[in-house]
Design a protein around this motif. Structure first.
Motif, PDB file in Angstrom:
ATOM      1  N   ASP A  94       0.662  -1.083   0.026  1.00 29.56           N
ATOM      2  CA  ASP A  94       0.025   0.028   0.020  1.00 29.56           C
ATOM      3  C   ASP A  94       0.856   1.158   0.007  1.00 29.56           C
ATOM      4  O   ASP A  94       0.481   2.312  -0.600  1.00 29.56           O
ATOM      5  CB  ASP A  94      -0.994  -0.065   1.162  1.00 29.56           C
ATOM      6  CG  ASP A  94      -2.156  -0.902   0.910  1.00 29.56           C
ATOM      7  OD1 ASP A  94      -2.526  -1.157  -0.193  1.00 29.56           O
ATOM      8  OD2 ASP A  94      -2.486  -1.370   2.055  1.00 29.56           O
ATOM      9  N   ASN A  95       1.990   1.109   0.757  1.00 28.15           N
ATOM     10  CA  ASN A  95       3.024   2.343   0.645  1.00 28.15           C
ATOM     11  C   ASN A  95       3.313   2.569  -0.850  1.00 28.15           C
ATOM     12  O   ASN A  95       3.182   3.796  -1.130  1.00 28.15           O
ATOM     13  CB  ASN A  95       4.209   2.044   1.462  1.00 28.15           C
ATOM     14  CG  ASN A  95       4.004   2.563   2.771  1.00 28.15           C
ATOM     15  OD1 ASN A  95       4.159   3.853   3.095  1.00 28.15           O
ATOM     16  ND2 ASN A  95       3.826   1.974   3.770  1.00 28.15           N
ATOM     17  N   ILE A  96       3.749   1.721  -1.426  1.00 27.84           N
ATOM     18  CA  ILE A  96       4.312   1.608  -3.022  1.00 27.84           C
ATOM     19  C   ILE A  96       3.364   2.304  -3.743  1.00 27.84           C
ATOM     20  O   ILE A  96       3.174   3.158  -4.748  1.00 27.84           O
ATOM     21  CB  ILE A  96       4.867   0.339  -3.341  1.00 27.84           C
ATOM     22  CG1 ILE A  96       5.872   0.079  -2.767  1.00 27.84           C
ATOM     23  CG2 ILE A  96       4.944   0.336  -4.888  1.00 27.84           C
ATOM     24  CD1 ILE A  96       6.743  -1.447  -3.041  1.00 27.84           C
ATOM     25  N   GLY A  97       2.107   1.553  -3.521  1.00 26.19           N
ATOM     26  CA  GLY A  97       0.741   1.832  -4.538  1.00 26.19           C
ATOM     27  C   GLY A  97       0.097   3.289  -4.244  1.00 26.19           C
ATOM     28  O   GLY A  97      -0.923   3.708  -4.801  1.00 26.19           O
ATOM     29  N   SER A  98       0.335   3.936  -3.038  1.00 29.01           N
ATOM     30  CA  SER A  98      -0.158   5.176  -2.450  1.00 29.01           C
ATOM     31  C   SER A  98      -0.262   6.409  -3.802  1.00 29.01           C
ATOM     32  O   SER A  98      -1.291   6.917  -3.702  1.00 29.01           O
ATOM     33  CB  SER A  98       0.324   5.671  -1.394  1.00 29.01           C
ATOM     34  OG  SER A  98       1.814   6.117  -1.538  1.00 29.01           O
ATOM     35  N   PRO A  99       0.967   6.610  -4.216  1.00 23.76           N
ATOM     36  CA  PRO A  99       0.554   7.655  -5.385  1.00 23.76           C
ATOM     37  C   PRO A  99      -0.276   7.224  -6.487  1.00 23.76           C
ATOM     38  O   PRO A  99      -0.956   8.074  -7.251  1.00 23.76           O
ATOM     39  CB  PRO A  99       1.999   7.520  -6.138  1.00 23.76           C
ATOM     40  CG  PRO A  99       2.989   7.215  -5.231  1.00 23.76           C
ATOM     41  CD  PRO A  99       2.265   6.023  -4.436  1.00 23.76           C
TER      42      PRO A  99
END
Length: 360
Positions: A94-99
């Motif tokens: 989810d951190n990686i996909g946040s943008p």
């Protein structure tokens, strides 16, 4: 036309002018490293480019368009920080996909791009983990994956390897250029580590006193530094900067006469810069060599570093390959130090103005 252009950019905080009339350009796909000491304004420069800070004057152009007044989210720019800046309550996935979530990218496409970025950075096996369960190296790779996943046209990296261990730094120095060139990503990378700058950059921009003191290839910055100050920043042990006075057809350095063979500038005084690897030490007296005492010998990676002291007290560093036993059996105990002679390779030396430090 350059892809990123900075035109006379300036930024002050109260009376401290951090960036002053700075201009430079970066080509598409280029990896530019901004190198400088702590407090030089490197992070401020990245924040100005990203739109997180507004300049007092000057312009930022990306792909030929003026983006100076655009908000950060309007710029096709991503930035990764040295402190990782991960959301603690969100998984690595989810951190990686946040943008992508913020840009309302569909779930299937978001998953594809997150998994692709994670695989490239070899963290696909920890995508379900929270940041507290990740090593510092995995956290850094997660932060880098987040900056890459939106496929920005420009990537700003703020000393991203500073808080990871030596093994991860070494691995990432090898992996990052390959990864970013495969994506044709344009990069502005900030670091205080000269070895990192030399390893990563297509060009290095040396930032100090509010401006760039030299922008050149790593080879040119090391082998033809624009000033004594820049020469001192690159090298471990640091370059020897020795006062030199014209004496007949040669120079007087550390109370000794050195032949020039036309290598030095025609001036009464200057500063001679000699890299430690260009100092040859011998126990046998040689013509044109400086008599010294060997104060200390210590290993450094695949070389040994010697601290020499000339008769007038001048200290000189020499660096030679391991296994070069100038003093068989090592230094003797007690206060007595071996006598030796240091020959400076004048053909590989650098010469600077005494007052300004500028290259001559």
């Amino acid at each position: 036309m350059s892809f990123l252009s900075i035109d006379r950019l300036s930024k002050s905080y109260r009376k401290n002018e951090v960036i002053r009339d700075l201009s430079f350009a970066v080509d598409r796909g280029e990896f530019l490293v901004v190198f400088g000491p702590s407090g030089a304004g490197k992070t401020v420069l990245l924040r100005l480019i990203a739109g997180m800070v507004r300049p007092d004057r000057g312009r930022v152009l990306l792909g030929g368009s003026d983006i100076t007044d655009d908000n950060p989210e309007q710029r096709d720019i991503a930035m990764a920080f040295q402190n990782f800046a991960l959301y603690p309550h969100m998984s690595a996935f989810d951190n990686i996909g946040s943008p992508l979530r913020a840009a309302k990218v569909g779930e299937a496409e978001r998953r594809r791009r997150v998994e692709e970025a994670a695989k490239l950075l070899r963290i696909d096996h920890v995508l379900g983990h929270l940041p507290r369960a990740l090593s510092n190296g995995q956290k850094q790779r997660t932060a880098l994956a987040r900056s890459l996943v939106s496929e920005p046209s420009l990537l700003l990296l703020d000393d991203p390897l500073r808080n990871v261990d030596a093994k991860v730094r070494y691995e990432m120095r090898l992996e990052l250029p390959r990864l970013l060139r495969a994506r044709d990503t344009t990069v502005v990378y900030v670091t205080q580590d000269y070895k990192e700058a030399m390893a990563l950059g297509d060009r290095i921009a040396v930032l100090a006193d509010g401006g760039f003191q030299q922008i050149d290839t790593p080879e040119r910055v090391y082998n033809a530094p624009a000033s004594a100050r820049i020469a001192r920043l690159f090298g471990d042990p640091p370059i020897n900067l020795l006062p030199a006075v014209r004496s007949g057809a040669g120079l007087r350095v550390a109370s000794s006469e050195i032949a020039l063979d036309g290598a030095a500038p025609d001036r009464a005084e200057c500063t001679m810069g000699v890299r430690p690897e260009d100092v040859i030490v011998s126990l046998e007296q040689a013509s044109g060599a400086i008599p010294v005492e060997i104060d200390a010998v210590t290993p450094l990676n695949d070389r040994q570093v010697m601290l020499l002291r000339a008769d007038d007290g001048t200290e000189i560093f020499a660096s030679q390959p391991q296994g070069t036993h100038v003093v068989p059996g090592g230094l003797p105990s007690g206060r007595e130090r071996p006598r030796a002679w240091a020959r400076l390779d004048v053909s590989r030396s650098h010469f600077f103005e005494t007052a300004s430090g500028a290259r001559v």
